[in-house]
Design an enzyme around this catalytic site. Structure first.
Site, PDB file in Angstrom:
ATOM      1  CE  LYS A   1      11.887  -1.012  -7.037  1.00 15.97           C
ATOM      2  NZ  LYS A   1      12.768  -1.620  -7.754  1.00 15.97           N
TER       3      LYS A   1
ATOM      4  CD  GLU B   1      10.900  -8.832 -11.587  1.00 15.70           C
ATOM      5  OE1 GLU B   1      10.337  -8.407 -10.561  1.00 15.70           O
ATOM      6  OE2 GLU B   1      11.992  -8.624 -11.745  1.00 15.70           O
TER       7      GLU B   1
ATOM      8  CD1 TRP C   1      -0.372  -4.917  -4.330  1.00 16.26           C
ATOM      9  CD2 TRP C   1      -0.138  -6.109  -2.610  1.00 16.26           C
ATOM     10  NE1 TRP C   1       0.115  -6.213  -4.784  1.00 16.26           N
ATOM     11  CE2 TRP C   1       0.407  -6.943  -3.523  1.00 16.26           C
ATOM     12  CE3 TRP C   1      -0.121  -6.637  -1.371  1.00 16.26           C
ATOM     13  CZ2 TRP C   1       0.897  -8.237  -3.465  1.00 16.26           C
ATOM     14  CZ3 TRP C   1       0.585  -8.086  -1.148  1.00 16.26           C
ATOM     15  CH2 TRP C   1       0.685  -8.491  -2.354  1.00 16.26           C
TER      16      TRP C   1
ATOM     17  CD  GLU D   1      18.087 -10.081 -11.135  1.00 11.91           C
ATOM     18  OE1 GLU D   1      17.771 -10.721 -10.435  1.00 11.91           O
ATOM     19  OE2 GLU D   1      17.609  -8.909 -11.239  1.00 11.91           O
TER      20      GLU D   1
ATOM     21  NE  ARG E   1       4.420   1.687  -0.921  1.00 15.01           N
ATOM     22  CZ  ARG E   1       5.516   1.578  -0.174  1.00 15.01           C
ATOM     23  NH1 ARG E   1       6.741   1.869  -0.390  1.00 15.01           N
ATOM     24  NH2 ARG E   1       5.468   0.873   0.872  1.00 15.01           N
TER      25      ARG E   1
ATOM     26  CG  ASN F   1       1.893  -0.035   3.806  1.00 15.66           C
ATOM     27  OD1 ASN F   1       1.822  -1.230   3.399  1.00 15.66           O
ATOM     28  ND2 ASN F   1       3.373   0.256   3.631  1.00 15.66           N
ATOM     29  N   GLY F   2       0.349  -2.286   5.910  1.00 15.09           N
ATOM     30  CA  GLY F   2       0.651  -3.321   6.806  1.00 15.09           C
ATOM     31  C   GLY F   2      -0.144  -4.434   6.959  1.00 15.09           C
TER      32      GLY F   2
ATOM     33  CE  LYS G   1      14.692  -7.605 -13.043  1.00 17.02           C
ATOM     34  NZ  LYS G   1      15.276  -7.788 -12.006  1.00 17.02           N
TER      35      LYS G   1
ATOM     36  CB  CYS H   1      -0.992   0.036   1.003  1.00 17.13           C
ATOM     37  SG  CYS H   1      -1.799  -1.343   1.484  1.00 17.13           S
TER      38      CYS H   1
ATOM     39  CG  HIS I   1      21.067 -34.742 -12.396  1.00 19.13           C
ATOM     40  ND1 HIS I   1      21.342 -35.994 -11.959  1.00 19.13           N
ATOM     41  CD2 HIS I   1      21.903 -33.790 -12.592  1.00 19.13           C
ATOM     42  CE1 HIS I   1      22.853 -35.901 -12.045  1.00 19.13           C
ATOM     43  NE2 HIS I   1      23.146 -34.660 -12.427  1.00 19.13           N
TER      44      HIS I   1
END
Ligand code: AGP
Length: 622
Positions: A617, A502, A76, A495, A27, A112-113, A499, A2, A518
């Site tokens: 974010k 996402e 969010w 990485e 965010r 927020n939280g 990228k 949020c 394997h």
């Protein structure tokens, strides 16, 4: 997570709040809302589901909401589906949607939280006659503040303090009280929040970019602290109601660094900012050809005493830890363990008392990384944080901080922060190696000189970005992509794959090339794109063999290697070359084409590059 913005001053609040919320869009959010007060009038609350522009349209860009004091929020969802009802602000009265609930409410707030014990608190409030209109934990907190405020006929600071003692979880809370016009009240525990002042006006926000345009003078509100914001003034209180003195800090980031600057997306702008970010980070500790780490608690004695290094982080920051592990172990010969913070915090780790825990975080607010840091401190282990955001929770709580100088990173997909975290890791490795007698002065100077060439080499790769764009355009329909490599190349694959996932929503996996046989090799079909990263001389032939194995099973191959290895073209269908560098630093170069691939694939699929779905974010909740 949020986003919160608050403002009290001379100007109309709503346009400032909307502008600030827009700068927090990265965010991630699913709904948004504003509460505005005009003098003594009760708060007017407007909320909407979906993008911020819906709220902006509804309020004529904020112009239809009159008043100089207000709070805003982008949500969010954690508790309760994304909807207008669950959107913040929440009120202590019964929100009917007609506005009457808001008028009757004493308290209106945004949060927020996560409030962990919200169910138990809700039961308590139901018994005291409160009714609930939403499924959110935030409505519970707002009503609890109202309950204490009225029960004890007290002031906002005391009501908030009583609430803070009762709630468990994390929160940045921002509230207005009907009987205290022209004031915003905030409280914080484990969720980010900063307060800015300028010219008789006061701002509060979850993150710096929201207020950078208006002021660079900020206060950091500490954990379990409360603050009253009035025009141009802030008073801080502890839980006992005592006033706390705080120093104003100047943020060095300039406002332009949080703008797109002519690029279509923040991500592309940030990819191009990497040469500068890398060179600034190097310059912050390299003086006259020597690495100076004394300021971050790493003098010669401290370095010699390190028995083990534990690198703990999440996501891309974890990936830089994997690279750093290879580099420190090879150069400085110190055993390094890299751990995901979400695992480390719960697995009861056995840590050597002479060990060093290094936590890595761009935001400095990632909940799991912060918890891992606290665990290490509880165990009495020395901690060092590699952090980008000055004054963030992790920066404040670690024993020492190595600040990366990436500047504000807005795109959800990290690029420049990742690159600066790598640099911080290399610098530690080189200094540790010298102090512990693993390299001589000549090698030391060579490595530092080579490090200084990285920015120019990144620029060179960027000059040829259209070639990657062309290749990616042909892959726009890819379903599954595999990244393979060994050693540092494997770390970069992690990485590159993240990228791609996402921002392009293409399934991809990073595999240590030797592991393919394997199990994973059974997924290779005709035309499956496999990207081999080959920058490590000793491992080159081995990875080529693995590429040949997948090619014989139908894979379409891309090779990513250094100039000179032209024989790769006998195996790969398409090759990207990067400039030569010391192999310890190759990740700094090989990651650039992979960032570009993720970017161009996302653009070619028409996706929201900077704000990918479901992602935030800063992950400030577990
Ligand atoms: C990477 O592109 C992601 N945004 C994510 O993995 C990120 O690196 C992770 O959430 C850690 O964030 P931090 O560096 O702010 O702690």
């Amino acid at each position: 997570m949020c986003g919160i913005v608050g403002f009290v001053g001379k100007h109309q609040a709503a346009p400032i709040l909307l502008d600030g919320l827009a700068r927090l869009e990265y965010r991630g959010y699913d709904s948004a809302g504003l509460a505005i007060r005009n003098g003594e009038e009760p708060a007017e609350v407007v909320k909407s589901k979906g993008r911020l522009k819906i709220l902006a349209e509804k309020t004529d860009n904020g112009n239809s909401l009159v008043g100089n004091c207000g709070i805003g929020h982008t949500r969010w969802a954690t508790h309760g589906e994304p909807s207008k009802t669950n959107a913040h602000p929440h009120v202590s009265g019964n929100c009917t949607g007609s506005g009457s609930g808001e008028v009757e409410s004493e308290v209106v707030g945004v949060h927020n939280g996560i409030i962990e014990n919200f169910k138990e608190l809700k039961e308590k409030l139901l018994k005291h006659g409160y009714a609930f209109y939403s499924q959110t934990d935030t409505e519970v907190v707002v009503k609890l503040v109202d309950y204490y405020y009225k029960k004890y006929n007290t002031d906002p600071a005391d009501a908030i303090a009583k609430t803070m003692v009762r709630v468990r979880g994390s929160y940045a809370l921002c509230m207005m009280f009907k009987s205290h016009p022209g004031e915003i009240w905030v409280a914080r525990k484990d969720s980010p929040m900063i307060i800015g002042v300028s010219n008789g006006e006061t701002f509060v926000a979850s993150d710096v970019p929201a207020i950078l345009k208006y002021t660079r003078n900020v206060y950091y509100i500490g954990n379990m602290e409360i603050a009253r914001l009035t025009p141009g003034e802030v008073t801080f209180f502890n839980l006992d109601g005592d006033v706390i003195e705080k120093k104003l800090t100047e943020i060095k980031w300039d406002a332009k660094s949080a703008e797109k600057g002519g690029f279509e997306h923040f991500m592309m702008k940030e990819i191009h900012e990497q040469p500068k970010a890398v060179s600034d980070t190097i310059a912050s500790v390299v003086k006259d050809g020597r690495i100076e780490l004394e300021n971050i608690g790493l003098d010669e004695e401290a370095i010699k005493n390190i028995s083990h290094i534990y690198i703990v982080a999440c996501g891309s920051a974890y990936h830089t830890g994997v690279v750093t592990q290879y580099v420190i172990e090879d150069l400085a010969k110190i055993p390094v363990r890299v751990e995901l913070a979400s695992e480390f915090r719960y697995r009861k780790p056995l840590l050597d008392k002479n060990g060093l825990v290094i936590v890595v975080s761009q935001s400095g607010e990632t909940a799991d990384t912060l918890a891992a840091l606290r665990l290490a401190k509880e165990k009495g282990i020395k901690t060092l944080a590699i952090v980008n955001v000055v004054g963030s929770s992790i920066a404040r709580e670690a024993d020492n901080v190595f600040y990366t100088l990436a500047g504000p990173e807005i795109a959800v997909a990290t690029t420049k922060a990742y690159s600066t975290q790598l640099i911080a890791g290399y610098l530690l490795a080189i200094q540790f190696a010298l102090v512990r007698g693993q390299i001589d002065e000549e090698k030391y100077s060579l490595l530092i000189t080579e490090l200084g060439t990285i920015p120019k080499k990144i620029e060179k790769i960027l000059e040829d970005k259209e070639r990657i764009q062309w290749f990616v355009a042909k892959q726009a329909n890819a379903q599954d992509v595999f990244f393979i490599g060994r050693g540092i190349d494997y770390a970069v694959c992690l990485e590159g794959s993240l990228k791609m996932k996402e921002i392009s929503y293409v399934h991809s996996e990073a595999y240590a090339a030797g592991e393919l046989k394997h199990g994973t090799i059974s997924l290779i079909e005709d035309g499956t794109l496999v990207i081999g990263v080959l920058t490590q001389g000793e491992l080159y032939e081995k990875t080529v063999s693995n590429m040949v194995e997948v090619k014989s099973r139908g894979a379409y191959l891309m090779g990513l290697t250094s100039y000179g290895h032209y024989e790769i073209e006998d195996t790969a269908n398409f090759t990207v070359y990067i400039p030569k560098t010391d192999e310890h630093f190759s990740a700094s170069l090989s990651v650039i084409p992979l960032q570009l691939m993720g970017y161009y694939l996302s653009v070619s699929r028409g996706l929201d590059v900077d704000k990918p779905r479901n992602l935030a974010k800063s992950v400030t909740v577990e």
